[in-house]
Design a protein around this motif. Structure first.
Motif, PDB file in Angstrom:
ATOM      1  N   PHE A  10       0.832  -1.210   0.000  1.00 12.69           N
ATOM      2  CA  PHE A  10       0.000   0.000   0.000  1.00 12.69           C
ATOM      3  C   PHE A  10       0.860   1.252   0.000  1.00 12.69           C
ATOM      4  O   PHE A  10       0.580   2.216  -0.725  1.00 12.69           O
ATOM      5  N   ILE A  11       1.918   1.247   0.811  1.00 12.33           N
ATOM      6  CA  ILE A  11       2.793   2.422   0.907  1.00 12.33           C
ATOM      7  C   ILE A  11       3.592   2.615  -0.382  1.00 12.33           C
ATOM      8  O   ILE A  11       3.683   3.723  -0.912  1.00 12.33           O
ATOM      9  N   MET A  12       4.164   1.531  -0.903  1.00 10.14           N
ATOM     10  CA  MET A  12       5.029   1.635  -2.067  1.00 10.14           C
ATOM     11  C   MET A  12       4.258   1.903  -3.357  1.00 10.14           C
ATOM     12  O   MET A  12       4.808   2.439  -4.315  1.00 10.14           O
ATOM     13  N   HIS A  13       2.983   1.524  -3.394  1.00 13.54           N
ATOM     14  CA  HIS A  13       2.154   1.757  -4.587  1.00 13.54           C
ATOM     15  C   HIS A  13       0.938   2.593  -4.208  1.00 13.54           C
ATOM     16  O   HIS A  13      -0.174   2.344  -4.670  1.00 13.54           O
ATOM     17  N   ILE A  14       1.172   3.577  -3.366  1.00 13.85           N
ATOM     18  CA  ILE A  14       0.052   4.354  -2.840  1.00 13.85           C
ATOM     19  C   ILE A  14      -0.655   5.145  -3.930  1.00 13.85           C
ATOM     20  O   ILE A  14      -1.852   5.435  -3.823  1.00 13.85           O
ATOM     21  N   ASP A  15       0.045   5.501  -5.002  1.00 15.31           N
ATOM     22  CA  ASP A  15      -0.611   6.215  -6.096  1.00 15.31           C
ATOM     23  C   ASP A  15      -1.700   5.358  -6.730  1.00 15.31           C
ATOM     24  O   ASP A  15      -2.804   5.824  -7.019  1.00 15.31           O
ATOM     25  N   VAL A  16      -1.396   4.068  -6.937  1.00 18.79           N
ATOM     26  CA  VAL A  16      -2.370   3.139  -7.525  1.00 18.79           C
ATOM     27  C   VAL A  16      -3.530   2.911  -6.564  1.00 18.79           C
ATOM     28  O   VAL A  16      -4.706   2.963  -6.954  1.00 18.79           O
ATOM     29  N   HIS A  17      -3.214   2.659  -5.304  1.00 21.88           N
ATOM     30  CA  HIS A  17      -4.260   2.402  -4.304  1.00 21.88           C
ATOM     31  C   HIS A  17      -5.140   3.628  -4.087  1.00 21.88           C
ATOM     32  O   HIS A  17      -6.356   3.493  -3.891  1.00 21.88           O
ATOM     33  N   LEU A  18      -4.543   4.807  -4.129  1.00 24.55           N
ATOM     34  CA  LEU A  18      -5.327   6.022  -3.935  1.00 24.55           C
ATOM     35  C   LEU A  18      -6.299   6.228  -5.089  1.00 24.55           C
ATOM     36  O   LEU A  18      -7.461   6.617  -4.869  1.00 24.55           O
ATOM     37  N   ARG A  19      -5.862   5.953  -6.304  1.00 30.14           N
ATOM     38  CA  ARG A  19      -6.776   6.052  -7.451  1.00 30.14           C
ATOM     39  C   ARG A  19      -7.910   5.043  -7.328  1.00 30.14           C
ATOM     40  O   ARG A  19      -9.063   5.343  -7.664  1.00 30.14           O
TER      41      ARG A  19
END
Length: 214
Positions: A10-19
């Protein structure tokens, strides 16, 4: 272990998860990001939640029109200030009554409380502001400030200044730089770099204290 793996992803791919969160929850995303920042800063047992990376990713998404920039700034600022305030009052109420054999008691013992109080007497405001930009440390500093009986009015002033600077820098860095092709293509590396750079002052301080103690 699965939870740790999920949190790291979640932290390392937060841009994807946030979208994904925006697509799934729409306006409720603002309540979700408020809660994340509030819990990270307000509960001393939750220092591992993303803070810097969430601000950066939110700014980048705002630049693309996925989030409202000004609403993000207001929500993050309120969450940061209220979170630190709650953390301060928790420390003020229970800080010196924590059992020494507990998780918190091992990290925040009486000697450290005394040293913290002396440190805050000399550098309190500066410490609270700088701690905003250090993962993990920013969660413990308000707690220690409260436990050390730092004056609340003094704490609140620097809490507001530190929270404002942290939110403005984090969100606007994402807004202006997050969608540069190189950065967007290597977003995970950028997030890791942000975390490492944020931890450098804490590491330097630890090394200096160990050298003086040697």
């Amino acid at each position: 272990m699965d939870y740790i793996t999920w949190l790291f992803d979640f932290i390392m791919h937060i841009d994807v998860h946030l979208r994904d969160i925006v697509a799934q929850y729409h306006e409720w995303v603002y309540a979700i990001v408020f809660l994340i920042v509030f819990v990270e800063t307000g509960l001393v047992i939750m220092p591992f939640l993303p803070g810097d990376s969430l601000l950066f990713a939110s700014g980048a998404l705002a630049a693309m029109g996925g989030l409202n920039l000004w609403l993000c700034l207001i929500i993050f600022f309120v969450a940061a200030v209220v979170g630190d305030t709650v953390n301060y009052h928790i420390g003020h109420k229970i800080g010196k009554s924590i059992p020494e054999n507990s998780f918190l008691g091992k990290m925040i013992n009486k000697d450290r409380m005394q040293k913290a109080q002396e440190f805050f007497d000399r550098h309190g405001g500066k410490t609270i502001i700088f701690a905003r930009f250090m993962p993990f440390i920013r969660t413990f500093i308000p707690f220690i400030a409260g436990a050390s009986k730092m004056r609340y009015a003094h704490f609140l002033t620097y809490n507001i200044v530190g929270g404002l600077l942290w939110v403005l820098i984090g969100v606007f860095c994402g807004y202006f730089f997050g969608n540069i092709p190189f950065i967007s293509e290597h977003f995970s590396t950028v997030i890791l770099a942000i975390i490492v750079l944020s931890l450098i002052p804490a590491v330097i301080g630890l090394v200096k204290s160990r050298v003086k103690a040697a």
